[in-house]
Design an enzyme around this catalytic site. Structure first.
Site, PDB file in Angstrom:
ATOM      1  N   ASN A  10      20.854  75.727   9.150  1.00 57.31           N
ATOM      2  CA  ASN A  10      21.319  74.353   8.544  1.00 57.31           C
ATOM      3  C   ASN A  10      22.504  73.775   9.224  1.00 57.31           C
ATOM      4  O   ASN A  10      23.657  74.368   9.275  1.00 57.31           O
ATOM      5  CB  ASN A  10      21.506  74.527   7.022  1.00 57.31           C
ATOM      6  CG  ASN A  10      22.301  73.411   6.188  1.00 57.31           C
ATOM      7  OD1 ASN A  10      22.189  72.351   6.879  1.00 57.31           O
ATOM      8  ND2 ASN A  10      22.764  73.482   5.286  1.00 57.31           N
ATOM      9  N   LYS A  12      24.124  71.094   9.012  1.00 64.34           N
ATOM     10  CA  LYS A  12      25.126  70.383   8.403  1.00 64.34           C
ATOM     11  C   LYS A  12      25.367  69.080   9.163  1.00 64.34           C
ATOM     12  O   LYS A  12      24.457  68.595   9.911  1.00 64.34           O
ATOM     13  CB  LYS A  12      26.402  71.033   7.899  1.00 64.34           C
ATOM     14  CG  LYS A  12      25.750  72.457   6.950  1.00 64.34           C
ATOM     15  CD  LYS A  12      26.857  73.178   6.434  1.00 64.34           C
ATOM     16  CE  LYS A  12      26.396  74.435   5.463  1.00 64.34           C
ATOM     17  NZ  LYS A  12      27.396  74.963   4.723  1.00 64.34           N
ATOM     18  N   HIS A  96      21.384  71.892  -1.858  1.00 62.89           N
ATOM     19  CA  HIS A  96      22.135  72.435  -1.294  1.00 62.89           C
ATOM     20  C   HIS A  96      23.487  72.354  -2.192  1.00 62.89           C
ATOM     21  O   HIS A  96      23.750  71.255  -2.750  1.00 62.89           O
ATOM     22  CB  HIS A  96      22.649  71.757   0.176  1.00 62.89           C
ATOM     23  CG  HIS A  96      23.387  72.738   0.994  1.00 62.89           C
ATOM     24  ND1 HIS A  96      24.791  72.836   0.757  1.00 62.89           N
ATOM     25  CD2 HIS A  96      23.163  73.925   1.821  1.00 62.89           C
ATOM     26  CE1 HIS A  96      25.411  74.176   1.563  1.00 62.89           C
ATOM     27  NE2 HIS A  96      24.359  74.483   1.969  1.00 62.89           N
ATOM     28  N   GLU A  98      26.547  71.659  -1.384  1.00 61.90           N
ATOM     29  CA  GLU A  98      27.450  70.652  -0.853  1.00 61.90           C
ATOM     30  C   GLU A  98      26.934  69.238  -1.667  1.00 61.90           C
ATOM     31  O   GLU A  98      27.623  68.605  -1.914  1.00 61.90           O
ATOM     32  CB  GLU A  98      27.390  70.458   0.585  1.00 61.90           C
ATOM     33  CG  GLU A  98      28.348  71.735   1.178  1.00 61.90           C
ATOM     34  CD  GLU A  98      27.834  72.314   2.331  1.00 61.90           C
ATOM     35  OE1 GLU A  98      27.126  71.706   3.158  1.00 61.90           O
ATOM     36  OE2 GLU A  98      28.223  73.430   2.697  1.00 61.90           O
ATOM     37  N   GLU A 168      22.230  81.029  -2.171  1.00 59.88           N
ATOM     38  CA  GLU A 168      23.575  80.728  -1.533  1.00 59.88           C
ATOM     39  C   GLU A 168      24.588  80.768  -2.636  1.00 59.88           C
ATOM     40  O   GLU A 168      25.121  79.653  -3.189  1.00 59.88           O
ATOM     41  CB  GLU A 168      23.451  79.342  -0.859  1.00 59.88           C
ATOM     42  CG  GLU A 168      22.171  79.386   0.347  1.00 59.88           C
ATOM     43  CD  GLU A 168      22.595  78.401   0.915  1.00 59.88           C
ATOM     44  OE1 GLU A 168      22.903  78.846   2.443  1.00 59.88           O
ATOM     45  OE2 GLU A 168      23.079  77.112   0.852  1.00 59.88           O
ATOM     46  N   GLY A 174      30.634  79.374   4.026  1.00 60.95           N
ATOM     47  CA  GLY A 174      31.611  78.875   4.906  1.00 60.95           C
ATOM     48  C   GLY A 174      33.058  79.588   4.581  1.00 60.95           C
ATOM     49  O   GLY A 174      34.155  79.334   5.318  1.00 60.95           O
ATOM     50  N   SER A 214      27.791  82.752   4.989  1.00 60.07           N
ATOM     51  CA  SER A 214      28.540  83.628   5.968  1.00 60.07           C
ATOM     52  C   SER A 214      27.545  84.699   6.591  1.00 60.07           C
ATOM     53  O   SER A 214      27.948  86.037   6.675  1.00 60.07           O
ATOM     54  CB  SER A 214      29.639  84.225   5.152  1.00 60.07           C
ATOM     55  OG  SER A 214      30.578  83.071   4.915  1.00 60.07           O
TER      56      SER A 214
HETATM   57  P1  13P Z   1      27.674  79.545   6.240  1.00 57.83           P
HETATM   58  O1  13P Z   1      26.583  80.286   6.954  1.00 57.83           O
HETATM   59  O2  13P Z   1      28.682  78.589   7.240  1.00 57.83           O
HETATM   60  O3  13P Z   1      28.535  80.147   5.296  1.00 57.83           O
HETATM   61  O4  13P Z   1      26.952  78.176   5.373  1.00 57.83           O
HETATM   62  C1  13P Z   1      25.769  78.853   4.711  1.00 57.83           C
HETATM   63  C2  13P Z   1      25.120  77.562   4.079  1.00 57.83           C
HETATM   64  O5  13P Z   1      25.515  76.653   3.325  1.00 57.83           O
HETATM   65  C3  13P Z   1      23.843  77.251   4.577  1.00 57.83           C
HETATM   66  O6  13P Z   1      23.050  76.320   4.080  1.00 57.83           O
END
Ligand code: 13P
Length: 251
Positions: A10, A12, A96, A98, A168, A174, A214
């Site tokens: 992803n 983003k 997601h 976010e 997740e 992150g 992560s």
């Molecule tokens: P990270 O791998 O940067 O922690 O992000 C995970 C994520 O949100 C994938 O959708």
């Protein structure tokens, strides 16, 4: 039948079209020998077409990071499933954290997105996960249950063949804090038994459940060794050909 692994990136809100295409080409090369697993890339909408060109012929799946439930209409800022397909995408992510946290998307909205896009034949990755507060209050399983039940509301057994669930934990996204392989396995086992209860055992056994938060070259092997972890949804480490190349080629 063993479940086929799926490693998803992803991206983003990263990468312009030219940079996305270059990375896609590098990943298509890096994944050449990884034929026993699926690879999916979810670039920003603006780079979908470039990424599709970059991976053409490789078998890599191209996905949107979100999708509207309607085919067209007065939905400013949204992208429809038909538009995704027009650019060569065959899949989309919904729910997601976010989207939920920063943009206020609700379970109902996420379920609508999922159903609308399934109806158009897209493969769907439904993201779920608890926040740190929820975990510390002992609410993790209740939150996961609510998100699975509402996310999959009115999704038929037949449609479940096109649904992937991504666990997740929000506190691991992150932050560099991966859930331990054991914590992830516990959540995945719970999600799988819930899907078995909501549908039937075969569907619980066949639904793919990805871990995200992560994921790095250093932890992918241990995560993938867990019985109920069928793949990964990778953010930061998917933005670089070397690190995502190593993740794709996990043992
Ligand atoms: P990270 O791998 O940067 O922690 O992000 C995970 C994520 O949100 C994938 O959708």
């Amino acid at each position: 039948m063993p479940r086929r692994a799926l490693i998803a990136g992803n991206w983003k809100m990263h990468k312009t079209a030219a940079k996305a295409k270059l990375l896609a080409e590098q990943l298509a090369a890096a994944g050449q020998n990884a034929t026993d697993r699926d690879i999916l890339l979810a670039p920003p909408f603006t780079a979908l077409s470039a990424v599709e060109e970059g991976v053409r012929g490789s078998g890599i799946i191209v996905a949107g990071q979100n999708v509207c439930w309607e085919e067209q209409g007065a939905f400013t800022g949204e992208i429809s499933p038909v538009m995704l397909k027009d650019l060569g995408a065959t899949a989309a992510i919904v729910g997601h954290s976010e989207r939920r946290q920063i943009f206020g998307e609700t379970d109902t909205m996420i379920n609508r997105r999922l159903r609308g896009a399934l109806h158009q034949g897209l493969t769907m990755v439904l993201c779920i996960g608890e926040t740190l507060d929820e975990r510390e209050s002992g609410d993790t399983l209740a939150i996961l249950e609510r998100q699975v039940r509402s996310g999959l509301a009115e999704v038929s057994s037949a449609q479940m063949a096109s649904v992937v669930i991504a666990y997740e934990p929000v506190w691991a996204i992150g932050t560099g804090k991966t859930a331990t392989a054991g914590q992830a396995q516990d959540a995945h086992g719970f999600i799988r038994s819930l899907v078995s209860d909501l549908y039937e055992k075969d569907i619980g056994n066949s639904v793919r459940i990805l871990y995200g938060g992560s994921v790095k070259p250093a932890n992918i092997d241990e995560l993938m060794a867990q019985p109920d972890i069928d793949g990964a949804l990778v953010g930061g480490a998917s933005l670089d050909a070397e690190s995502f190349g190593r993740i794709i080629n996990y043992k």
